[in-house]
Motif scaffolding. Structure first.
Motif, PDB file in Angstrom:
ATOM      1  N   ASN A  54       0.812  -1.212   0.000  1.00 43.19           N
ATOM      2  CA  ASN A  54       0.000   0.000   0.000  1.00 43.19           C
ATOM      3  C   ASN A  54       0.849   1.267   0.000  1.00 43.19           C
ATOM      4  N   ALA A  96       0.375   4.044  -2.800  1.00 42.42           N
ATOM      5  CA  ALA A  96       0.190   5.454  -2.472  1.00 42.42           C
ATOM      6  C   ALA A  96       1.126   6.332  -3.304  1.00 42.42           C
ATOM      7  N   ASP A 133      -0.326   6.695  -6.655  1.00 41.93           N
ATOM      8  CA  ASP A 133      -1.397   7.691  -6.687  1.00 41.93           C
ATOM      9  C   ASP A 133      -0.842   9.110  -6.760  1.00 41.93           C
ATOM     10  N   ASN A 142      -8.800   7.998  -1.534  1.00 43.33           N
ATOM     11  CA  ASN A 142      -8.361   6.718  -1.001  1.00 43.33           C
ATOM     12  C   ASN A 142      -9.249   6.218   0.127  1.00 43.33           C
ATOM     13  N   TYR A 167     -10.686   2.444   0.193  1.00 42.84           N
ATOM     14  CA  TYR A 167     -10.521   1.502   1.294  1.00 42.84           C
ATOM     15  C   TYR A 167     -11.838   1.025   1.880  1.00 42.84           C
ATOM     16  N   LEU A 201      -4.149   4.552   3.449  1.00 44.01           N
ATOM     17  CA  LEU A 201      -4.764   5.855   3.706  1.00 44.01           C
ATOM     18  C   LEU A 201      -3.848   6.746   4.528  1.00 44.01           C
TER      19      LEU A 201
END
Length: 288
Positions: free
Chosen positions: A15, A19, A22, A96, A100, A240
């Motif tokens: 993750n 991230a 993103d 995000n 999630y 997140l």
């Protein structure tokens, strides 16, 4: 328990990579059409994986069940296109937070598709995490792009669950290679409909995004093979934290108090699951 903890850490690392991917998409600022971005991203990932795939044994290079491989590859295509729209038009943390919702969706889907039976504690912990998602999003701040984020959440949940339908001995390299390769024809067709010239910086952001997604996919495949989906799905929330931090550092997207409370609710279940039963027993012994 060891396998579950290892799977949790793999998902957290994955993750972090997602991230960063993103962030790269956000930096494109919507100037590259989603399917053009996706075609280039998937092509780069396929070329990076090709030498590793060729090193596998002939039997190890297979995609597994063709139907599952095709379905997963096109779930990625749909979900990633939705992701590009959501990340472009929403703050990173907000987009995000909707992504999630995937772990919450994975609980009923794991029962329906895989026949798993998550414990009540895990169900309650996941609901707690989803309550945090709702706090971060807040109906008063609803944006149309959140619908695309919901599309990403649904496809991500299905994508990860379907890993359990693949052969247990299949190499993660083969799995991710076929996931990227099989969606290229449709991605190329859709990209050709609205192709635009790219500058060097845009190409660099797409390459960075491709590497981030590739890392996430490999770690997710390994994680969901080590443990039941219902045992590790909560670790998906860790991303997140990363996007909230990157939003503050690079895009001046400072979360307000309610958003911070929501993120705390999302992270709390990860801490509880990471401790596990043995961790709580050790903690009680130390405080007894």
């Amino acid at each position: 328990m060891i396998s579950s903890n290892r799977a949790l850490w793999l998902l957290i690392g994955g993750n972090l990579a997602a991230a960063l991917s993103d962030v790269a998409v956000k930096c494109l600022n919507g100037e590259v059409p989603p399917f053009q971005y996706l075609f280039i991203r998937q092509l780069i990932a396929t070329l990076v994986l090709l030498p590793l795939w060729l090193k596998l044994t002939p039997t190890g290079r297979g995609p597994g069940p063709w139907g599952i491989a095709l379905l997963r590859s096109h779930l990625i295509l749909v979900g990633a296109a939705c992701m590009v729209v959501a990340v472009t038009h929403l703050p990173l943390a907000t987009a995000n937070a909707v992504f999630y919702a995937a772990p919450l969706l994975m609980l009923p889907l794991s029962v329906w598709i895989l026949g798993e039976r998550p414990s009540m504690n895990r169900v309650l912990a996941t609901v707690l995490g989803f309550a945090g998602v709702l706090l971060v999003l807040r109906p008063s701040q609803f944006h149309w792009a959140a619908l695309f984020a919901c599309g990403t959440a649904i496809t991500l949940a299905l994508f990860n669950l379907l890993v359990r339908k693949l052969p247990k001995g299949q190499s993660p390299v083969a799995t991710v290679f076929w996931t990227n390769l099989l969606c290229l024809p449709l991605a190329a067709l859709l990209a050709a409909l609205n192709w635009v010239p790219l500058d060097a910086m845009q190409v660099q952001w797409i390459v960075a995004s491709a590497l981030g997604v590739l890392t996430y996919n490999a770690m997710a495949v390994a994680a969901y093979r080590l443990a039941q989906a219902s045992d590790v799905a909560l670790a998906e929330y860790s991303g997140l934290l990363f996007v909230a931090l990157f939003g503050v550092l690079w895009f001046a997207e400072v979360p307000d108090g309610i958003t911070a409370i929501g993120i705390s609710l999302i992270v709390l279940p990860i801490a509880l699951v990471s401790l596990g039963k043995s961790g709580w027993q050790r903690l009680r012994r130390k405080t007894a």
